[in-house]
Each structure stands twice: as C-alpha cells, then as structure tokens.
Design an enzyme around this catalytic site. Structure first.
Site, short mmCIF file in Angstrom:
data_model
loop_
_atom_site.label_atom_id
_atom_site.label_comp_id
_atom_site.label_asym_id
_atom_site.label_seq_id
_atom_site.Cartn_x
_atom_site.Cartn_y
_atom_site.Cartn_z
CG LEU A 127 -8.94 -0.12 -48.42
CD1 LEU A 127 -9.66 0.88 -49.33
CD2 LEU A 127 -8.24 -1.19 -49.26
CD GLU A 129 -14.54 3.08 -43.14
OE1 GLU A 129 -15.70 2.79 -42.75
OE2 GLU A 129 -14.29 4.00 -43.92
CB ALA A 132 -15.71 -1.18 -44.50
N GLY A 133 -13.91 -4.35 -43.88
CA GLY A 133 -12.60 -4.95 -44.10
C GLY A 133 -12.52 -5.51 -45.50
CD1 TRP A 160 -8.82 -3.62 -39.03
CD2 TRP A 160 -7.50 -4.14 -37.30
NE1 TRP A 160 -9.61 -4.26 -38.09
CE2 TRP A 160 -8.82 -4.59 -37.00
CE3 TRP A 160 -6.50 -4.35 -36.35
CZ2 TRP A 160 -9.14 -5.23 -35.82
CZ3 TRP A 160 -6.83 -4.98 -35.15
CH2 TRP A 160 -8.14 -5.43 -34.91
CD GLN A 339 6.33 -30.70 -32.75
OE1 GLN A 339 5.69 -29.69 -32.47
NE2 GLN A 339 6.25 -31.81 -32.04
N GLY A 342 11.79 -28.20 -30.51
CA GLY A 342 11.20 -28.74 -29.29
C GLY A 342 10.91 -27.65 -28.28
N GLY A 343 11.20 -27.93 -27.01
CA GLY A 343 10.92 -26.97 -25.95
C GLY A 343 11.66 -25.67 -26.15
CD GLU A 366 -1.77 -5.72 -48.24
OE1 GLU A 366 -2.79 -5.34 -48.82
OE2 GLU A 366 -0.82 -4.98 -47.96
#
Length: 395
Positions: A127, A129, A132-133, A160, A339, A342-343, A366
C-alpha cells in the site's frame, strides 16, 4: 498468560494452548539466532498455517477457522509474547487476505484462499509508497489496461513492505484512474510475475526477522482476473483492512508489553542489592504496578474493539484507540523494563533490549499514532458544527 482468562469459550482455550505449545517448541528456541541474523522464518508461517492459526478470523466455508476476531487477536498476542516479528507477520498476512475474502469472486476465492489461509502461500501488503504513507490517495504506482482489456500493466514502486522478496503474492493497491481516492484498485500479483522485484532490505532498528524493502513493478503484466473487487474500489478495501490490521498490531503490542513486564517482574524478584531483592522496594513495586495497569488497559482496549467488530457494529474509532493505547503502552513498558534491569537490561544478554527496539515501530506502522488521533477526533466531531474560525484537521 493473562489473555487466556478473557477467552469466551473452551474452543478459544484450546487454541491458546495450541499456540503456546507451538511458541514454546517451534518459536522460542529460534528467536535469538534469527533476530541476530535477520532471517525471515518462512517455515514458521507454514507451520502456523497448517495448525489453522493463520486463517482463524475468516469463514470456515472459505478455508478459515471461523473464529471470533477476539479469539484471533489473543492468539496474535500470545505469539508476540514469544516472537514479535512473527506476530507482526501474522497480522500482515491476515491483511493480505482481507480484500479477497471480502470482495473476491467465488472463483478467485476458491483458487487462492485455501493456500493463503493454510500457510502454503505467504502474502505481502503493498500500500505505502515513499511519498504516499499516511496520504494513501497520493500514490503514484499505476496500472494501465492493455488494449483488449484482458490485463493490466503495473509500473511503480511500493515502500516499507513486510515479507518483501519472501512472499508468494503481493496484495497491491495501485492507481487505475486520475480520480483521487476513487481511482485506486487492488490486484493480487504473483511473486514470479516478470518485472516484479524486491529492493535491498531496510536496515531497521528492530523486528530484524521481518524483512522489509521496496517492491518494484517494472511493466508487470497482471491478468484482469487478478483484480480484486471492482475497478476503483481499492481505497475502500484498503481502509477497511487497516481497521482490522490496527487491531492486529494492538494485540501484538500488548503481547510485547506483557513479555517485557514478565521479564521485569522475574528479574526484580531474584536480583538482590543491599541484602534483599530489589522487588522489596516500594518504589519499584509501584513502577511494576503501573506497567501491569498499562498492559491491562491495552488488552482491554483491543478486546472491546474486537467485540464490536464481531457483533457487526462500527469499530473504526475503537480500533484507532486500541492501536494508540496498546502501542504507547508497549513503548512505555519496554522502556521501564530496561530500567528495572538496569545495566543488564541495556545489553543483548536479556531480551528486554530487543523488545524495546521492536516496540518503537508499532507507534508508526498501520498509521502513525498521530494519524490515529486524527481518526479518533474526526469520529468524535462527526455531525457537529465547529465553532467559527476553528481550523480544519488538514491544517
């Protein structure tokens, strides 16, 4: 998984258990390697199709499962909790079948639907382009009829496109007349059509196993019998399909959020600092509670919209609301799950890092979440008279 508590009947419970079993045995062992290499797991879609999971929301007489959309979406959620790329692919494939199911002739349906719904044929939905999203009506890919009216010649490029280069057919929306949104038509283009080719795969932030690229139509010859619906009916089919597709993405985003929440809870319950688990800290408990509430709200939103659809009632505004709520929730939950870890959460040793990357695009495809707000507002204001001087939504 929490979704199963909301299923309407025993048949739905059986489908959820089947899905979980497939996810545990067929999907979970492959996720990490496939996402690292960028492999599109074509055989997984075939397995899902042969298990009856790809055609769940479509009528049994057409080769589908005859299940409520509510049940189908919970299956999508379960898949997303294990492998988001596959869940998005399932939703995309369902979109590719929608025009044929709703507007195809008996002959077209008998010819193609059994293999499409059974997983032997994997589809791509063409659909968008580059220019043309969100503005579908401005698409430039064009189909011109040949002199005797037996075929069309398609020229242009779509952008896409999930499953590009791997799909067996391309549900393609193209311009057949210069009449704006009324000049679009839909064609089922086979992958082996001369002149059809896929571009270089996009280098994406997430969803590595969902191959995405441009699709080029270089004078692609398509028989008139592959036009789905009437000439000029493409815009209607595309928009109707997107309402359903937004629910598929909402369900997938909810599954992603649930998986991230589960990972955060598990980590918090076992990680110790200062002689106790970090889950014993009230501040962290409150954070986890907020993430649970957001995940619950996302699930409730898509289920409400699905129930309206199943009842034959309008659900466009609710679909946009569900997509907005669920995808924003997925972004928030995956961010805060990192979070909590953590690391460790910032490394690829734990899956929340991948979930965070997968979540972002759900707010974009969408229809972006900004577009969803426009859709919702227009539904709310339909039939009302705006105050004097109020700018239109187009400005």
């Amino acid at each position: 998984m929490p979704a199963s508590r909301l299923l309407p009947d025993a048949a739905g419970d059986d489908l959820i258990e089947l899905t979980r079993d497939l996810c545990r045995k067929e999907l979970a062992p492959r996720v990490e390697a496939a996402e690292t290499s960028g492999e599109l797991p074509r055989d997984v879609f075939r397995t899902l199709g042969r298990s009856g999971l790809l055609g769940l929301p479509y009528p049994e007489e057409l080769g589908g499962g005859g299940q409520p959309y509510e049940t189908y979406l919970q299956v999508v959620e379960e898949i997303a909790a294990t492998w988001m790329s596959v869940a998005v692919g399932v939703s995309v494939h369902a979109l590719t079948c929608f025009p044929l199911v709703t507007a195809g002739t008996d002959e077209q349906q008998a010819t193609w639907l059994p293999d499409m719904l059974g997983g032997d044929l994997l589809g791509a939905y063409c659909l968008s382009e580059r220019d043309a999203g969100s503005d579908i009506a401005s698409m430039r890919t064009r189909a011109k009829p040949v002199a005797d009216g037996s075929a069309y010649i398609i020229r242009g490029t779509k952008a896409w496109i999930s499953h590009a280069g791997h799909a067996d057919y391309y549900t393609s929306f193209v311009r057949t007349a210069d009449t704006g949104s009324r000049g679009l038509s839909c064609f089922l283009v086979p992958a082996d059509a001369p002149g059809l080719s896929a571009g270089t795969p996009e280098r994406k932030m997430g969803l590595a196993s969902d191959t995405v690229s441009e699709i080029h139509y270089e004078d692609v010859h398509v028989d008139t019998g592959r036009r789905i619906g009437a000439d000029g009916e493409g815009m209607h089919l595309a928009l109707a399909a997107l309402d359903s597709g937004r629910l598929g993405i909402a369900a997938a985003a909810t599954g992603l959020a649930q998986a991230a929440l589960d990972a955060a809870v598990s980590y918090a319950a076992t990680r110790t600092q200062f002689g106790r688990t970090i889950a014993s800290n009230q501040g962290l408990q409150f954070l986890l509670a907020d993430l649970q509430a957001q995940t619950y709200a996302a699930r409730s939103a898509y289920l409400l919209a699905a129930r309206l659809k199943d009842a034959g009632r309008p659900f466009s505004m609710e679909a946009s609301s569900a997509k907005l709520i669920a995808t924003d929730a997925a972004m928030r939950v995956t961010t805060d799950a990192i979070q909590v870890l953590g690391g460790a959460g910032y490394t690829s040793d734990f899956p929340v890092e991948r979930m965070f990357r997968d979540a972002k695009v759900t707010q974009i495809f969408e229809g972006t979440n900004q577009i969803q707000r426009i859709v919702i507002a227009r539904h709310l204001l339909a039939g009302t008279t705006p105050p004097k001087g109020t700018p239109s939504a187009d400005h």
